[in-house]
Design a protein around this motif. Structure first.
Motif, PDB file in Angstrom:
ATOM      1  N   ALA A   1       0.843  -1.192   0.000  1.00 29.25           N
ATOM      2  CA  ALA A   1       0.000   0.000   0.000  1.00 29.25           C
ATOM      3  C   ALA A   1       0.878   1.241   0.000  1.00 29.25           C
ATOM      4  CB  ALA A   1      -0.919   0.014   1.217  1.00 29.25           C
ATOM      5  N   LEU A   2       0.279   2.331  -0.402  1.00 29.75           N
ATOM      6  CA  LEU A   2       0.922   3.636  -0.351  1.00 29.75           C
ATOM      7  C   LEU A   2       0.236   4.444   0.738  1.00 29.75           C
ATOM      8  CD1 LEU A   2       3.095   5.345  -1.821  1.00 29.75           C
ATOM      9  CD2 LEU A   2       1.282   6.167  -3.342  1.00 29.75           C
ATOM     10  N   ILE A   3       1.010   4.978   1.666  1.00 34.46           N
ATOM     11  CA  ILE A   3       0.475   5.766   2.776  1.00 34.46           C
ATOM     12  C   ILE A   3       0.772   7.236   2.483  1.00 34.46           C
ATOM     13  CG2 ILE A   3       0.430   6.086   5.265  1.00 34.46           C
ATOM     14  CD1 ILE A   3      -0.218   3.216   4.339  1.00 34.46           C
ATOM     15  N   ALA A   4      -0.264   8.046   2.332  1.00 36.93           N
ATOM     16  CA  ALA A   4      -0.100   9.476   2.064  1.00 36.93           C
ATOM     17  C   ALA A   4      -0.529  10.242   3.305  1.00 36.93           C
ATOM     18  CB  ALA A   4      -0.937   9.887   0.852  1.00 36.93           C
ATOM     19  N   SER A   5       0.438  10.802   4.013  1.00 31.59           N
ATOM     20  CA  SER A   5       0.162  11.381   5.322  1.00 31.59           C
ATOM     21  C   SER A   5       0.357  12.890   5.357  1.00 31.59           C
ATOM     22  CB  SER A   5       1.079  10.741   6.375  1.00 31.59           C
ATOM     23  OG  SER A   5       0.907  11.338   7.642  1.00 31.59           O
ATOM     24  N   LYS A   6      -0.499  13.552   6.110  1.00 26.23           N
ATOM     25  CA  LYS A   6      -0.285  14.959   6.445  1.00 26.23           C
ATOM     26  C   LYS A   6       1.015  15.050   7.228  1.00 26.23           C
ATOM     27  CE  LYS A   6      -1.777  19.267   6.599  1.00 26.23           C
ATOM     28  NZ  LYS A   6      -1.869  20.062   5.347  1.00 26.23           N
ATOM     29  N   HIS A   7       1.800  16.116   6.991  1.00 24.18           N
ATOM     30  CA  HIS A   7       3.119  16.220   7.614  1.00 24.18           C
ATOM     31  C   HIS A   7       3.233  17.544   8.352  1.00 24.18           C
ATOM     32  CE1 HIS A   7       7.127  15.217   8.473  1.00 24.18           C
ATOM     33  NE2 HIS A   7       7.728  15.677   7.399  1.00 24.18           N
ATOM     34  N   GLN A   8       3.269  17.454   9.696  1.00 27.14           N
ATOM     35  CA  GLN A   8       3.375  18.653  10.523  1.00 27.14           C
ATOM     36  C   GLN A   8       4.590  18.634  11.438  1.00 27.14           C
ATOM     37  OE1 GLN A   8      -0.409  18.820  12.579  1.00 27.14           O
ATOM     38  NE2 GLN A   8      -1.529  19.461  10.743  1.00 27.14           N
ATOM     39  N   THR A   9       5.201  17.466  11.624  1.00 28.64           N
ATOM     40  CA  THR A   9       6.305  17.332  12.569  1.00 28.64           C
ATOM     41  C   THR A   9       7.098  16.070  12.260  1.00 28.64           C
ATOM     42  OG1 THR A   9       6.804  16.873  14.901  1.00 28.64           O
ATOM     43  CG2 THR A   9       4.644  16.222  14.126  1.00 28.64           C
ATOM     44  N   MET A  10       8.324  15.985  12.773  1.00 29.89           N
ATOM     45  CA  MET A  10       9.126  14.784  12.575  1.00 29.89           C
ATOM     46  C   MET A  10       8.508  13.562  13.240  1.00 29.89           C
ATOM     47  SD  MET A  10      11.588  15.009  10.522  1.00 29.89           S
ATOM     48  CE  MET A  10      12.362  13.445  10.913  1.00 29.89           C
ATOM     49  N   PHE A  11       7.658  13.790  14.234  1.00 30.35           N
ATOM     50  CA  PHE A  11       7.006  12.660  14.896  1.00 30.35           C
ATOM     51  C   PHE A  11       6.139  11.888  13.917  1.00 30.35           C
ATOM     52  CE2 PHE A  11       3.769  10.836  17.880  1.00 30.35           C
ATOM     53  CZ  PHE A  11       4.650  10.017  18.573  1.00 30.35           C
ATOM     54  N   ASP A  12       5.708  12.534  12.828  1.00 28.94           N
ATOM     55  CA  ASP A  12       4.915  11.843  11.810  1.00 28.94           C
ATOM     56  C   ASP A  12       5.671  10.667  11.212  1.00 28.94           C
ATOM     57  OD1 ASP A  12       3.089  13.904  12.217  1.00 28.94           O
ATOM     58  OD2 ASP A  12       3.807  15.067  10.504  1.00 28.94           O
ATOM     59  N   VAL A  13       6.991  10.780  11.163  1.00 28.88           N
ATOM     60  CA  VAL A  13       7.835   9.680  10.678  1.00 28.88           C
ATOM     61  C   VAL A  13       7.960   8.612  11.752  1.00 28.88           C
ATOM     62  CG1 VAL A  13      10.118   9.025   9.836  1.00 28.88           C
ATOM     63  CG2 VAL A  13       9.130  11.230   9.175  1.00 28.88           C
ATOM     64  N   PHE A  14       8.296   9.046  12.957  1.00 21.52           N
ATOM     65  CA  PHE A  14       8.547   8.097  14.043  1.00 21.52           C
ATOM     66  C   PHE A  14       7.344   7.194  14.309  1.00 21.52           C
ATOM     67  CE2 PHE A  14      11.174  11.802  15.979  1.00 21.52           C
ATOM     68  CZ  PHE A  14      12.134  11.647  15.005  1.00 21.52           C
ATOM     69  N   VAL A  15       6.152   7.787  14.328  1.00 17.34           N
ATOM     70  CA  VAL A  15       4.973   7.037  14.755  1.00 17.34           C
ATOM     71  C   VAL A  15       4.616   5.920  13.778  1.00 17.34           C
ATOM     72  CG1 VAL A  15       3.186   8.420  13.607  1.00 17.34           C
ATOM     73  CG2 VAL A  15       2.704   7.353  15.826  1.00 17.34           C
ATOM     74  N   GLN A  16       4.910   6.101  12.494  1.00 19.38           N
ATOM     75  CA  GLN A  16       4.516   5.102  11.500  1.00 19.38           C
ATOM     76  C   GLN A  16       5.241   3.763  11.699  1.00 19.38           C
ATOM     77  OE1 GLN A  16       2.006   5.362   9.645  1.00 19.38           O
ATOM     78  NE2 GLN A  16       1.615   7.544   9.558  1.00 19.38           N
ATOM     79  N   PHE A  17       6.439   3.803  12.250  1.00 24.83           N
ATOM     80  CA  PHE A  17       7.147   2.553  12.524  1.00 24.83           C
ATOM     81  C   PHE A  17       6.392   1.700  13.540  1.00 24.83           C
ATOM     82  CE2 PHE A  17      10.899   5.006  11.000  1.00 24.83           C
ATOM     83  CZ  PHE A  17      11.338   4.113  10.041  1.00 24.83           C
ATOM     84  N   GLY A  18       5.671   2.354  14.432  1.00 28.31           N
ATOM     85  CA  GLY A  18       4.926   1.621  15.446  1.00 28.31           C
ATOM     86  C   GLY A  18       3.576   1.137  14.982  1.00 28.31           C
ATOM     87  N   VAL A  19       3.123   1.632  13.824  1.00 26.10           N
ATOM     88  CA  VAL A  19       1.787   1.287  13.323  1.00 26.10           C
ATOM     89  C   VAL A  19       1.858   0.269  12.193  1.00 26.10           C
ATOM     90  CG1 VAL A  19      -0.316   2.191  12.244  1.00 26.10           C
ATOM     91  CG2 VAL A  19       0.890   3.564  13.959  1.00 26.10           C
ATOM     92  N   LEU A  20       2.758   0.499  11.253  1.00 29.55           N
ATOM     93  CA  LEU A  20       2.844  -0.330  10.046  1.00 29.55           C
ATOM     94  C   LEU A  20       3.803  -1.500  10.230  1.00 29.55           C
ATOM     95  CD1 LEU A  20       3.090   2.624   7.514  1.00 29.55           C
ATOM     96  CD2 LEU A  20       1.049   1.268   8.033  1.00 29.55           C
TER      97      LEU A  20
END
Length: 238
Positions: A71-90
């Motif tokens: 899948a392709l995940i297209a995310s709103k980007h407001q902070t570096m935490f947006d990167v960090f959190v995806q490792f814990g979800v996907l």
């Protein structure tokens, strides 16, 4: 109090991340799944630190839309935490990121090892072709969730959107569903500075966009879904 808690979090965050990164060095020779497990642990540990030190909770909504296959995940980007959190979800995350981030010790190496795609913005015309080719190579390996931030850079909460064409190129060539993600993260973890404001950071996975749409229709739906949901989260004032 917010200043003190933010300062304490910054110290603990960087100290813990350095210790974790050093411990992860031997894992660079391990299978990709091991690295992802290590990143998942680190990501979820940050959620705990945010809650305990800063009073910031992390909520994942729309978990029925979180993909486990390609899948392709297209995310709103407001902070570096947006990167960090995806490792814990996907389960099989990899990222599209600019080449300047390769200079980050160990993190840059791990990003490459898990198959993330480096974009050289100076190439301009060839950058999209290179990105698509590398993404296709990764998707042939199976069970990849490629995270891209369609605006290309961090935006302050509520700022006018500016969606770039790269996500449309990947959507067309990869032929997989796109899962939009909305967030209010920048309210609590701003793009700049170290203040961390109490509340709840929400990441909302939205209904996926099926493959096969025309470019203009795809971009319209993507922006509409992400912006509408992100603005709704901001309005909630969590």
């Amino acid at each position: 109090m917010i200043l003190l808690r933010s300062f304490l979090f910054a110290i603990v965050f960087y100290a813990w991340s350095v210790v974790w990164a050093i411990a992860m060095v031997p894992m660079l020779a391990a299978p990709r799944s091991w690295l992802l497990a290590g990143m998942r642990f680190w990501s979820r540990s940050l959620n705990v630190l945010l809650k305990v030190i800063c009073g910031i909770g992390v909520e994942i909504r729309g978990q029925e839309h979180v993909p486990s296959a390609d899948a392709l995940i297209a995310s709103k980007h407001q902070t570096m935490f947006d990167v960090f959190v995806q490792f814990g979800v996907l389960k099989g995350s990899l990222f599209v990121f600019k080449k300047e981030l390769l200079i980050i010790p160990i993190f840059g190496w791990i990003a490459l090892k898990i198959g993330s795609i480096v974009v050289d913005r100076e190439k301009q015309a060839t950058a999209l072709r290179d990105m698509v080719r590398r993404a296709q190579e990764q998707f042939r390996l199976g069970d990849r969730q490629l995270v891209i931030f369609p605006e290309g850079t961090r935006k302050a909460p509520g700022a006018p959107p500016d969606y770039k064409p790269g996500v449309a190129g990947l959507y067309r060539e990869l032929g997989v569903a796109v899962h939009p993600v909305a967030t209010n993260a920048g309210v609590h973890w701003p793009a700049h500075g170290f203040l961390r404001r109490p509340g709840v950071i929400v990441y909302q996975y939205l209904e996926p966009i099926p493959p096969g749409l025309k470019r203009a229709e795809f971009m319209r739906i993507l922006e509409e879904r992400i912006e509408t949901a992100s603005n709704r989260l901001l309005a909630e004032g969590l």
